[in-house]
Design a protein around this motif. Structure first.
Motif, PDB file in Angstrom:
ATOM      1  N   ILE A 139       4.692   1.855  -1.681  1.00 50.59           N
ATOM      2  CA  ILE A 139       3.821   2.894  -1.494  1.00 50.59           C
ATOM      3  C   ILE A 139       4.763   4.217  -0.835  1.00 50.59           C
ATOM      4  N   TYR A 140       4.564   5.221  -1.531  1.00 52.65           N
ATOM      5  CA  TYR A 140       5.274   6.544  -1.032  1.00 52.65           C
ATOM      6  C   TYR A 140       4.496   7.407  -0.230  1.00 52.65           C
ATOM      7  N   SER A 141       4.949   7.752   0.872  1.00 55.18           N
ATOM      8  CA  SER A 141       3.974   8.616   1.670  1.00 55.18           C
ATOM      9  C   SER A 141       4.874   9.699   2.474  1.00 55.18           C
ATOM     10  N   ASP A 142       4.343  10.840   2.709  1.00 59.51           N
ATOM     11  CA  ASP A 142       4.738  11.979   3.453  1.00 59.51           C
ATOM     12  C   ASP A 142       3.383  12.606   4.144  1.00 59.51           C
ATOM     13  N   GLU A 161       0.964   7.683  -2.158  1.00 57.31           N
ATOM     14  CA  GLU A 161       0.697   7.142  -3.663  1.00 57.31           C
ATOM     15  C   GLU A 161       1.261   5.870  -3.821  1.00 57.31           C
ATOM     16  N   VAL A 162       0.674   5.034  -4.849  1.00 56.66           N
ATOM     17  CA  VAL A 162       1.484   3.659  -4.914  1.00 56.66           C
ATOM     18  C   VAL A 162       2.517   4.000  -6.035  1.00 56.66           C
ATOM     19  N   ASP A 163       3.829   3.512  -5.920  1.00 57.53           N
ATOM     20  CA  ASP A 163       4.771   3.917  -6.804  1.00 57.53           C
ATOM     21  C   ASP A 163       4.828   2.879  -7.741  1.00 57.53           C
ATOM     22  N   SER A 164       4.589   1.315  -7.283  1.00 56.61           N
ATOM     23  CA  SER A 164       4.626   0.359  -8.213  1.00 56.61           C
ATOM     24  C   SER A 164       3.590  -0.738  -7.682  1.00 56.61           C
ATOM     25  N   LYS A 165       3.139  -1.440  -8.482  1.00 55.03           N
ATOM     26  CA  LYS A 165       1.860  -2.122  -7.882  1.00 55.03           C
ATOM     27  C   LYS A 165       2.024  -3.756  -8.305  1.00 55.03           C
ATOM     28  N   SER A 166       1.761  -4.827  -7.663  1.00 60.07           N
ATOM     29  CA  SER A 166       1.809  -6.256  -7.998  1.00 60.07           C
ATOM     30  C   SER A 166       3.090  -6.405  -8.951  1.00 60.07           C
ATOM     31  N   ILE A 167       4.153  -6.222  -8.178  1.00 60.16           N
ATOM     32  CA  ILE A 167       5.437  -6.660  -9.040  1.00 60.16           C
ATOM     33  C   ILE A 167       5.863  -8.041  -8.259  1.00 60.16           C
ATOM     34  N   ILE A 168       6.000  -8.991  -9.583  1.00 59.56           N
ATOM     35  CA  ILE A 168       6.255 -10.363  -8.975  1.00 59.56           C
ATOM     36  C   ILE A 168       7.716 -10.416  -8.738  1.00 59.56           C
ATOM     37  N   ILE A 169       7.731 -11.032  -7.615  1.00 61.45           N
ATOM     38  CA  ILE A 169       8.915 -11.309  -6.800  1.00 61.45           C
ATOM     39  C   ILE A 169       9.588 -12.962  -7.470  1.00 61.45           C
ATOM     40  N   ASP A 170       8.798 -13.846  -7.442  1.00 61.50           N
ATOM     41  CA  ASP A 170       8.968 -15.117  -8.394  1.00 61.50           C
ATOM     42  C   ASP A 170       7.793 -15.794  -8.561  1.00 61.50           C
ATOM     43  N   SER A 171       8.030 -16.814  -9.255  1.00 61.97           N
ATOM     44  CA  SER A 171       6.892 -17.724  -9.771  1.00 61.97           C
ATOM     45  C   SER A 171       7.521 -19.120  -9.912  1.00 61.97           C
ATOM     46  N   ILE A 172       8.005 -19.380  -8.850  1.00 63.23           N
ATOM     47  CA  ILE A 172       8.564 -20.990  -8.757  1.00 63.23           C
ATOM     48  C   ILE A 172       7.655 -22.007  -8.543  1.00 63.23           C
ATOM     49  N   GLY A 173       6.379 -21.676  -8.057  1.00 65.83           N
ATOM     50  CA  GLY A 173       5.275 -22.790  -7.799  1.00 65.83           C
ATOM     51  C   GLY A 173       4.065 -22.201  -7.212  1.00 65.83           C
ATOM     52  N   ASN A 174       3.192 -23.086  -6.978  1.00 62.38           N
ATOM     53  CA  ASN A 174       1.866 -22.416  -6.407  1.00 62.38           C
ATOM     54  C   ASN A 174       1.879 -22.604  -4.825  1.00 62.38           C
ATOM     55  N   ARG A 175       1.174 -21.727  -4.229  1.00 64.12           N
ATOM     56  CA  ARG A 175       1.405 -21.658  -2.872  1.00 64.12           C
ATOM     57  C   ARG A 175      -0.113 -21.322  -2.169  1.00 64.12           C
TER      58      ARG A 175
END
Length: 220
Positions: free
Chosen positions: A22-25, A30-44
């Motif tokens: 999120i960018y803010s001044d 505004e949301v610069d990027s949304k729901s970017i996956i960091i990893d999918s190594i398993g269920n949590r």
């Protein structure tokens, strides 16, 4: 809300960990990027993700859990200017707390002083650790079973007091306070509230909690 694919065999399970930026001044947010996956190594689980500021006052530790058939894992991420990365996986001490049937059962939190970490659910009890904000290490594992108090085995939550001395534990129809200054934790476990049956129109039970910046604890 839970997307349909996030409910596995009736359990609230997340298949990955994501982030948004999120960018803010003073003029724009505004949301610069949304729901970017960091990893999918398993269920949590959906309720245990927590973070705390590094001792350098700039970077962050992020802690989550992985459900594995042969041993649930604690995942430790490091967030700095270059991004977020998984730095360590550890077999969790209380394996019953990471079973799929316990997917929505509890909550985790760091103490405001940064020296303690706790994870609670009404099915298996409270896990308490010392935490090192410089190294991200969990030590001095202690377990406190609340089962002898006949608490409801259902949705539950916990939060530290602003001074890090007390842990407040909710378990559907009961609210307890745990004094961490007591050498024997059982001596410091005190009932401070019970659900009175009020409907609005649904039951107003005690569940998840969050310590706010105003030093009040907000509870759903």
């Amino acid at each position: 809300y839970l997307q349909k694919e996030l409910v596995i065999n009736g359990n609230a399970i997340l298949p990955n960990i994501r982030y948004s930026t999120i960018y803010s001044d003073e003029n724009l947010t505004e949301v610069d990027s949304k729901s970017i996956i960091i990893d999918s190594i398993g269920n949590r689980f959906s309720t245990n993700l927590e973070s705390i500021l590094h001792s350098n006052g700039k970077d962050w530790w992020v802690v989550d859990y992985l459900i594995e058939e042969d041993g649930g894992l604690r995942l430790i991420y490091y967030l700095d200017d270059s991004g977020i990365a998984l730095v360590r996986e550890e077999v969790y001490e209380n394996q019953d707390a990471l079973k799929e049937w316990n997917s929505t059962g509890g909550q985790a939190a760091f103490a405001p002083n940064g020296n303690l970490y706790a994870k609670y659910d009404a099915f298996t009890g409270l896990d308490l650790f010392d935490f090192d904000r410089e190294t991200g290490e969990f030590t001095n594992y202690r377990h406190f079973s609340t089962l002898q108090y006949n608490l409801q085995k259902t949705y539950s939550g916990m939060a530290f007091s602003p001074n890090s001395r007390f842990i407040y534990i909710s378990s559907f129809d009961k609210l307890h306070q745990l004094d961490l200054f007591e050498e024997n934790l059982e001596d410091g476990f005190e009932l401070i509230g019970e659900y009175d049956g009020f409907l609005d129109p649904f039951p107003t039970n005690f569940t998840w909690m969050q310590l706010g910046p105003d030093c009040r604890i907000y509870m759903t």
